[in-house]
Enzyme design. Structure first.
Site, mmCIF file in Angstrom:
data_model
loop_
_atom_site.group_PDB
_atom_site.id
_atom_site.type_symbol
_atom_site.label_atom_id
_atom_site.label_comp_id
_atom_site.label_asym_id
_atom_site.label_seq_id
_atom_site.Cartn_x
_atom_site.Cartn_y
_atom_site.Cartn_z
ATOM 1 C CD GLU A 97 -41.921 44.971 -115.466
ATOM 2 O OE1 GLU A 97 -41.348 44.026 -116.064
ATOM 3 O OE2 GLU A 97 -41.790 45.191 -114.248
ATOM 4 C CE1 TYR A 132 -40.470 42.736 -120.598
ATOM 5 C CE2 TYR A 132 -41.543 41.613 -118.776
ATOM 6 C CZ TYR A 132 -40.855 42.703 -119.269
ATOM 7 O OH TYR A 132 -40.557 43.748 -118.442
ATOM 8 C CD GLU A 180 -42.519 40.375 -113.108
ATOM 9 O OE1 GLU A 180 -41.527 39.661 -112.819
ATOM 10 O OE2 GLU A 180 -42.670 40.884 -114.243
ATOM 11 C CG ASP A 206 -33.131 41.024 -114.708
ATOM 12 O OD1 ASP A 206 -31.963 40.615 -114.544
ATOM 13 O OD2 ASP A 206 -33.582 41.415 -115.803
#
Length: 640
Positions: free
Chosen positions: A535, A499, A447, A206
């Site tokens: 994160e 997240y 990831e 991303d």
């Protein structure tokens, strides 16, 4: 598909390596000394993109054999910078394939007249695959977009000493299943929807796939017998610092090497002789992180002097910080003291320049880090410029140094070809950054699809190999389920991305606490290793407000952070050793329906203006730092 041959086929490079050779040994950062000179080649280069259908016209027509302007239309292109946002041409922004750079330079006559002077061409980084010619002669190739490469070019330049030196660099930004990061090329064959030969680059990360020559291009010199590499490992016993060093010399079978360690005050504190040895420093000044000590980032200068039996002399000064790094089952220790990461994830990203190296931006970012009270950052998701690590060394900012292993989602990217390349990339990264005291941990991936069966043996070998290169802890950044992660057994520190209330249960702030507690407890129960929240965050469009908070507003981002922080404050008393916000600043991504001109999870805008979250983090980070009780008065009151 024969149309894709240009992606990986370099068989057209038939020039014999007569005059030059690629360097595979040391990778010391170029520094001027009494025996070394540097000529910087930054500025405007001639540029041309290969828009031919197979993207291979430049090789087929040998553009490197003559001035690029004679091959067709060219434009100016600044180096360093990404090429994508510089031209006023929509085709260039998303261009995939070969682009060509050229620069003519005069090499100092004294370099050419002295046959014993080595002349080395160095490229700080170019994304992704690079081929380099000097005066039409192939001198080196390099795979990988974020690490330096070099070639000795003295012989080919001296062959045409009476003319300017013409340097040609072809760069291909195509990503395949075996590159780092990986990607795929997809050809659209429905001619009712797409023109003939139409293709797109697919990626699983991303951030925008910026390309070009991103860091400085240099010519530098050394004597014929020279210091090729230096390795230091440091520790201390009571008040005595210990620096174990090794110096690699090329061009001399019986070198005389003298080493001196010099403090900031110019006083020599230790000396030794030989290519290997130990320097002992009485009353040592340790290298401490920012906000952990009243004298952070202390660096000695290790001055190495070589005298070869031929009479050649060389000298190199290496900054050295004396510190230790250790990990227990619940603590991360620097100099035997518990260290808590309160920092950020970053990107090399800015308007117009893309990933191009830019000193004003770098200095601004470090000023903002200090303003926030951040003591650390991760080089997400690739190695940053060496100059950035130099600044981190001086300021005491701690770094988790990450390789470009991001977006490894396809099972085919765990094959032996990919592993071999990944091993080489880690070797290049460790070789470049091994002497930076700011670097306290290596990250081998971000990831990856770590739940896939091939991931286990892949990461076992990768992490084992990295540990064989250097003694620092090793991690990779996971977003997998704790019970299915195949790589976690081999890391020293668990780094978890999550997240909650954003990608998971979007809009439901009330679930953050329970899910975050479960995350930490599950991971620690299974692995008994310290954990970093590597994160977390939420997008916030600057200036967008809502009360009660709704997604994409500054209030929602702030509330997400506050909910995470409540759990962090409980778990950092146990086994959580750090928190790194995603992200320091907004950054560009590929276009898509989930991104409005890039990723907006930054605490700062892309132009480095603060959002509400930046002030929240500043208050938190300074409070955490003040809890240590070792800060000087000025640090306890940052607003003064």
């Amino acid at each position: 598909d024969s149309r894709a041959m240009w992606l990986v086929n370099f068989t057209c490079l038939t020039v014999v390596w007569t005059w030059c050779h690629c360097l595979h040994a040391g990778m010391l950062f170029p520094r001027e000394s009494p025996t070394r000179e540097i000529k910087e080649l930054n500025g405007l280069w001639t540029f041309r993109a290969d828009f031919s259908q197979n993207r291979n016209a430049g090789f087929e027509k040998a553009w490197f054999k003559r001035p690029l302007s004679e091959t067709g239309p060219v434009i100016d292109m600044p180096v360093p910078s990404s090429f994508n946002d510089v031209p006023q041409d929509a085709q260039m922004r998303d261009f995939i394939g070969w682009v060509w750079y050229e620069r003519e330079v005069w090499v100092p006559m004294r370099w050419l007249q002295d046959q014993s002077t080595r002349i080395v061409l160095r490229v700080g980084s170019a994304h992704y695959y690079s081929v380099v010619w000097v005066n039409g002669v192939l001198v080196t190739e390099h795979e990988g977009g974020h690490l330096p490469f070099e070639a000795e070019v003295g012989a080919v330049i001296r062959k045409d000493a009476g003319i300017p030196c013409r340097i040609t660099i072809a760069v291909n930004n195509t990503l395949s299943l075996n590159t780092l990061p990986p990607g795929t090329i997809q050809y659209m064959t429905d001619h009712s929807k797409y023109p003939p030969g139409y293709f797109v680059q697919n990626i699983n990360f991303d951030f925008f796939n910026y390309a070009g020559i991103h860091r400085s291009v240099l010519l530098y010199t050394t004597p014929e017998a020279y210091i090729d590499d230096i390795t230091v490992q440091t520790t201390f016993l009571d008040s005595t610092g210990i620096v174990n060093y090794s110096v690699a010399v090329v061009g001399s079978d019986r070198p005389t090497v003298k080493v001196a360690l010099v403090g900031k005050d110019g006083r020599c504190v230790a000396t030794a002789n030989g290519t290997t040895g130990i320097l002992k420093v009485a009353e040592v000044n340790l290298w401490w992180p920012y906000l952990m000590h009243d004298n952070p980032g202390y660096l000695y200068s290790m001055e190495v002097r070589l005298t070869a039996e031929s009479g050649d002399k060389d000298s190199y000064a290496l900054p050295v910080g004396v510190r230790t790094v250790n990990v227990t089952e619940s603590k991360f220790l620097i100099n035997s003291k518990p260290f808590y990461f309160h920092g950020v994830n970053k990107h090399e990203d800015s308007d117009i320049r893309g990933k191009g190296f830019d000193w004003p931006l770098i200095v601004k970012d470090f000023n903002l880090l200090k303003w926030m009270g951040a003591n650390s950052f991760r080089t997400s998701h690739y190695p940053y410029a060496e100059e950035i690590l130099d600044v981190a060394d001086r300021l005491g900012i701690v770094v988790i140094d990450e390789c470009p292993g991001v977006g490894i989602k396809d099972i085919r990217s765990f094959d032996p070809i990919s592993l071999d390349h990944h091993l080489v990339v880690m070797e290049e990264l460790v070789r470049r950054d091994k002497n930076h005291p700011s670097v306290v941990m290596w990250s081998v991936a971000n990831e990856p699809a770590a739940e896939m069966p091939p991931a286990g043996p892949y990461f076992k070998q990768l992490i084992s190999h990295t540990k064989s290169l250097d003694s620092r802890p090793v991690t990779f950044i996971t977003d997998s389920n704790y019970s299915r992660d195949q790589g976690a057994p081999y890391v020293d520190v668990i780094c978890v991305n999550s997240y909650f209330s954003w990608y998971h249960d979007p809009g439901h702030l009330e679930v953050i606490s329970i899910q975050l507690h479960s995350q930490f407890d599950d991971w620690y129960r299974k692995y008994q290793k310290p954990i970093i929240q590597s994160e977390y965050g939420a997008d916030a469009v600057p200036g967008l407000h809502s009360d009660p908070p709704t997604m994409f507003t500054e209030e929602y981002q702030k509330t997400v952070l506050q909910n995470y922080h409540k759990v962090f404050d409980q778990k950092r008393k146990e086994f959580v050793v750090g928190e790194l916000i995603w992200n320091f600043a907004d950054f560009m991504t590929a276009q898509g329906i989930t991104r409005v001109v890039g990723n907006k999870k930054g605490m700062f805008t892309r132009q480095r203006q603060p959002k509400t979250g930046a002030f929240l983090l500043r208050e938190r980070y300074w409070r955490i730092a003040n809890e240590t009780g070792v800060l000087p008065t000025w640090a306890k009151y940052p607003c003064q």
